[in-house]
Design a protein around this motif. Structure first.
Motif, short mmCIF file in Angstrom:
data_model
loop_
_atom_site.label_atom_id
_atom_site.label_comp_id
_atom_site.label_asym_id
_atom_site.label_seq_id
_atom_site.Cartn_x
_atom_site.Cartn_y
_atom_site.Cartn_z
N ALA A 92 0.84 -1.21 0.00
CA ALA A 92 0.00 0.00 0.00
C ALA A 92 0.88 1.27 0.00
O ALA A 92 0.57 2.25 -0.67
CB ALA A 92 -0.94 0.00 1.21
N TYR A 93 1.96 1.21 0.74
CA TYR A 93 2.89 2.35 0.79
C TYR A 93 3.45 2.64 -0.61
O TYR A 93 3.45 3.78 -1.07
CB TYR A 93 4.02 2.02 1.77
N LEU A 94 3.90 1.59 -1.28
CA LEU A 94 4.50 1.77 -2.61
C LEU A 94 3.49 2.29 -3.62
O LEU A 94 3.78 3.15 -4.43
CB LEU A 94 5.06 0.43 -3.10
N LYS A 95 2.27 1.76 -3.54
CA LYS A 95 1.21 2.20 -4.45
C LYS A 95 0.97 3.70 -4.26
O LYS A 95 0.91 4.46 -5.22
CB LYS A 95 -0.10 1.45 -4.12
N LEU B 106 6.54 1.07 -14.11
CA LEU B 106 7.32 -0.09 -13.62
C LEU B 106 7.84 -0.94 -14.77
O LEU B 106 8.93 -1.48 -14.71
CB LEU B 106 6.46 -0.92 -12.67
N GLU B 107 7.03 -1.02 -15.82
CA GLU B 107 7.44 -1.81 -16.98
C GLU B 107 8.74 -1.28 -17.56
O GLU B 107 9.53 -2.03 -18.12
CB GLU B 107 6.37 -1.72 -18.08
N LYS B 108 8.94 0.03 -17.45
CA LYS B 108 10.14 0.65 -18.01
C LYS B 108 11.24 0.81 -16.97
O LYS B 108 12.19 1.56 -17.17
CB LYS B 108 9.77 2.01 -18.62
N GLY B 109 11.08 0.11 -15.86
CA GLY B 109 12.13 0.14 -14.83
C GLY B 109 12.27 1.48 -14.14
O GLY B 109 13.34 1.80 -13.62
N MET B 110 11.21 2.30 -14.13
CA MET B 110 11.34 3.63 -13.54
C MET B 110 11.24 3.63 -12.02
O MET B 110 11.51 4.65 -11.39
CB MET B 110 10.26 4.55 -14.11
N VAL B 111 10.81 2.52 -11.45
CA VAL B 111 10.75 2.42 -9.98
C VAL B 111 11.46 1.13 -9.57
O VAL B 111 11.13 0.05 -10.06
CB VAL B 111 9.29 2.34 -9.49
N ARG B 112 12.44 1.26 -8.71
CA ARG B 112 13.14 0.06 -8.21
C ARG B 112 13.34 0.23 -6.73
O ARG B 112 13.66 1.34 -6.27
CB ARG B 112 14.51 -0.06 -8.89
N CYS B 113 13.16 -0.81 -5.96
CA CYS B 113 13.41 -0.59 -4.54
C CYS B 113 14.19 -1.69 -3.87
O CYS B 113 14.19 -2.84 -4.31
CB CYS B 113 12.13 -0.26 -3.79
N GLU C 22 18.50 -7.23 3.46
CA GLU C 22 18.16 -6.30 2.38
C GLU C 22 17.93 -7.08 1.10
O GLU C 22 18.82 -7.82 0.65
CB GLU C 22 19.30 -5.29 2.20
N ILE C 23 16.75 -6.96 0.55
CA ILE C 23 16.45 -7.61 -0.73
C ILE C 23 16.60 -6.54 -1.80
O ILE C 23 15.87 -5.55 -1.82
CB ILE C 23 15.03 -8.22 -0.76
N LYS C 24 17.57 -6.73 -2.66
CA LYS C 24 18.00 -5.68 -3.59
C LYS C 24 17.18 -5.64 -4.87
O LYS C 24 16.76 -6.66 -5.39
CB LYS C 24 19.45 -5.97 -4.00
N ASN C 25 17.01 -4.39 -5.35
CA ASN C 25 16.62 -4.18 -6.73
C ASN C 25 15.32 -4.85 -7.17
O ASN C 25 15.29 -5.54 -8.18
CB ASN C 25 17.76 -4.65 -7.64
N MET C 26 14.28 -4.63 -6.40
CA MET C 26 12.97 -5.19 -6.76
C MET C 26 12.31 -4.24 -7.76
O MET C 26 12.34 -3.03 -7.57
CB MET C 26 12.09 -5.29 -5.52
N ASN C 27 11.71 -4.79 -8.80
CA ASN C 27 11.09 -3.88 -9.78
C ASN C 27 9.61 -4.13 -10.02
O ASN C 27 9.05 -3.65 -10.99
CB ASN C 27 11.87 -3.90 -11.10
N SER C 28 8.98 -4.88 -9.11
CA SER C 28 7.52 -4.95 -9.20
C SER C 28 6.95 -4.98 -7.78
O SER C 28 7.57 -5.52 -6.86
CB SER C 28 7.07 -6.17 -10.00
N PHE C 29 5.79 -4.36 -7.62
CA PHE C 29 5.20 -4.27 -6.28
C PHE C 29 4.70 -5.63 -5.80
O PHE C 29 4.80 -5.97 -4.62
CB PHE C 29 4.05 -3.27 -6.26
N SER C 30 4.15 -6.41 -6.75
CA SER C 30 3.69 -7.73 -6.32
C SER C 30 4.89 -8.59 -5.96
O SER C 30 4.82 -9.42 -5.06
CB SER C 30 2.84 -8.36 -7.41
N GLY C 31 6.02 -8.36 -6.63
CA GLY C 31 7.26 -9.05 -6.28
C GLY C 31 7.68 -8.70 -4.86
O GLY C 31 8.06 -9.58 -4.08
#
Ligand code: ADP
Ligand code: MG
Ligand code: ZN
Length: 487
Positions: A177-180, A196-203, A222-231
């Motif tokens: 919810a925070y990320l959304k 997200l499809e274009k890699g514009m958000v990574r956390c 630390e889980i690195k470089n996640m690029n999808s919220f469902s992930g």
């Protein structure tokens, strides 16, 4: 002791470092285009490739968007910020360093609110403190082929904002919810497209667990470089029970970096976390510190849009609308503005909200039009609702007036007068129609006399029909009853 450990209740603690690409025309320090999808290494120059002697110049729009984000997140904007080099060797950086903001970031100590129900929230709202949002540059992108690897530097030097949260998120759902909300906010303010499809958000997702009631933090993973919220959500749904199970078995967790494998649905160790001093941060010698003036900051404050959640609250508070209506206007900004102007023109808020949300939305979508195409003004819609509220026209006639107004932009008062649509409240005239209805419908008359009160509705309908919808329905009902009971 082992028994106690096994029975203990644990709680997750999560903090995010979210990187978003800023929506600028050019890169952070050079004139190369900030575009997605160009052929590899076509958007590069000596500055973003870090050739010796090439001098960077800060992109002012990126600075504006950074400060705008800080203001959206209720951060302090220090009057002095600077850039630093984070030194490391990796093929994705041809400079061997990344420019970032280390100890003097452009924004710090803010907070964000978002809608969430569950642990960590009260009354459906959660608040998470933001440690800082600082500006940095993106690096190149490596691609691994069968027998070699390639690096594309088109993304090197693209402005990135790193938004760091305090470790205050309490669950996978809350993190989602925070990320959304964060990305919706940034997209809404034009800070980033957050695609997200274009890699514009990574956390980077930091997560630890601790016994309930403990205030100290556990060892963070630390889980690195996640690029999808469902992930992110799935990784946390895996990682939290993994850590709890390890502690229950009596193991000690050590700080480490892990990678999420989306296919197998597990996290696995990556490498141990470098200590910050390994990067040998030092002030970037080629860039001036960033010291915004009061007048520049004032300009930024004027650019801050209303936050969606604040807008929703304001619609409930100022217009007395139910949550659902306010929620609608928070998502449909243009319609919300139209509604507000209509209220300011003197209309009552609830009937206006109904018109906009039901009728206006339907007619706009039926004709594939937008608010900007409307022929009538918010004031005219207010006038229409007033005509109904005062009883001058019935709600059925209001629909007719609306159709004419939609086509021509003619004022409702003038339509009603021109077409003779005003409601008839003249008792004599309506009584005459009631007599006609009673004569025409012996069945319902009979039913009513036998005690079936609902039969009155058919008779009332007949009166409305005879009057072409103009009879005052309440008066018609009263007169019908009087006549039936009398005779
Ligand atoms: P660094 O990445 O430089 O080590 P920090 O450890 O201060 O920085 O924080 C990075 C992120 O990790 C922040 O979002 C912070 O909230 C979060 N974090 C820090 N410690 C923990 C912890 N023990 N458990 C979960 N998250 C943490
Ligand atoms: Mg980190
Ligand atoms: Zn360049």
């Amino acid at each position: 002791m082992a028994y106690l450990k096994g029975a203990m209740e644990y709680e997750p603690v999560i903090g995010l470092e979210t990187h978003v690409q800023l929506k600028t025309r050019t890169k952070m320090w050079c004139g190369c285009a900030n575009v997605y999808g160009a052929p590899p290494n076509t958007q590069v120059c000596p500055v973003c490739l870090g050739f010796p002697g090439a001098l960077p110049v800060a992109n002012e729009e990126a600075l504006r968007l950074t400060v705008l984000t800080g203001l959206l997140l209720h951060c302090e904007i220090p009057r002095f910020a600077k850039f630093d080099r984070k030194n490391y060797f990796y093929p994705d950086s041809s400079k061997n360093y990344q420019v970032t903001q280390y100890d003097r970031p452009s924004t710090r100590e803010g907070w964000m609110e978002f809608e969430f129900d569950g642990e960590g929230a009260a009354d459906g709202i959660a608040r998470v403190r933001i440690t800082r949002a600082h500006l940095e540059e993106d690096v190149g992108k490596s691609t691994h082929f069968d027998r070699h690897s390639g690096v594309d530097f088109n993304r090197a030097g693209v402005p990135l904002l790193e938004i760091v949260s305090e470790p205050e998120l309490r669950s996978a759902e809350m993190t989602y919810a925070y990320l959304k909300t964060l990305t919706q906010l940034l997209a809404h303010a034009g800070v980033s497209d957050c695609d997200l499809e274009k890699g514009m958000v990574r956390c980077d997702v930091n997560v630890s667990v601790r016994p309930k009631g403990e205030t100290r933090l556990g060892a963070k993973i630390e889980i690195k470089n996640m690029n999808s919220f469902s992930g992110v959500r799935r990784a946390l749904e895996y990682e939290i029970p993994r850590q709890i199970a390890a502690l229950r078995r009596g193991e000690t967790l050590r700080q480490e970096t892990r990678r999420w494998d989306d296919d197998s649905g597990i996290t696995e160790p990556m490498r141990t976390k470098e200590d910050a001093h390994d990067y040998r941060y030092f002030p970037e010698p080629d860039l001036m510190p960033f010291a915004p003036t009061e007048s520049w900051l004032e300009e930024m404050r004027a650019r801050v849009p209303e936050l969606p959640l604040d807008r929703k609250r304001r619609f409930v508070r100022d217009y007395g609308l139910p949550e659902g209506d306010a929620e609608f206007f928070r998502h449909h900004v243009e319609l919300g503005n139209f509604f507000e102007q209509a209220v300011k023109a003197g209309g009552a808020s609830k009937p206006l909200a109904n018109w906009v949300i039901n009728t206006l939305v339907a007619s706009l979508s039926a004709q594939a039009k937008t608010v900007a195409d409307l022929r009538f003004t918010p004031g005219q819609l207010a006038e229409l609702t007033e005509l109904t509220a005062s009883g001058r026209i019935s709600s059925k006639i209001a629909q007719e007036v609306y159709t004419v107004m939609w086509d021509s932009g003619e004022a409702p008062n003038s339509i009603v007068a021109r077409l003779g649509l005003a409601q008839v409240s003249d008792a004599g005239a309506i009584e005459e129609l009631c007599r006609q209805a009673i004569a025409a419908l012996p069945g319902p008359v009979d039913d009513f006399r036998k005690g079936k009160v609902a039969a009155l509705n058919s008779l009332k309908g007949q009166v409305m029909k005879l009057s072409k919808g103009k009879a005052n329905p309440q008066l018609a009902g009263e007169l019908l009853e009087k006549l039936l009971r009398a005779g």
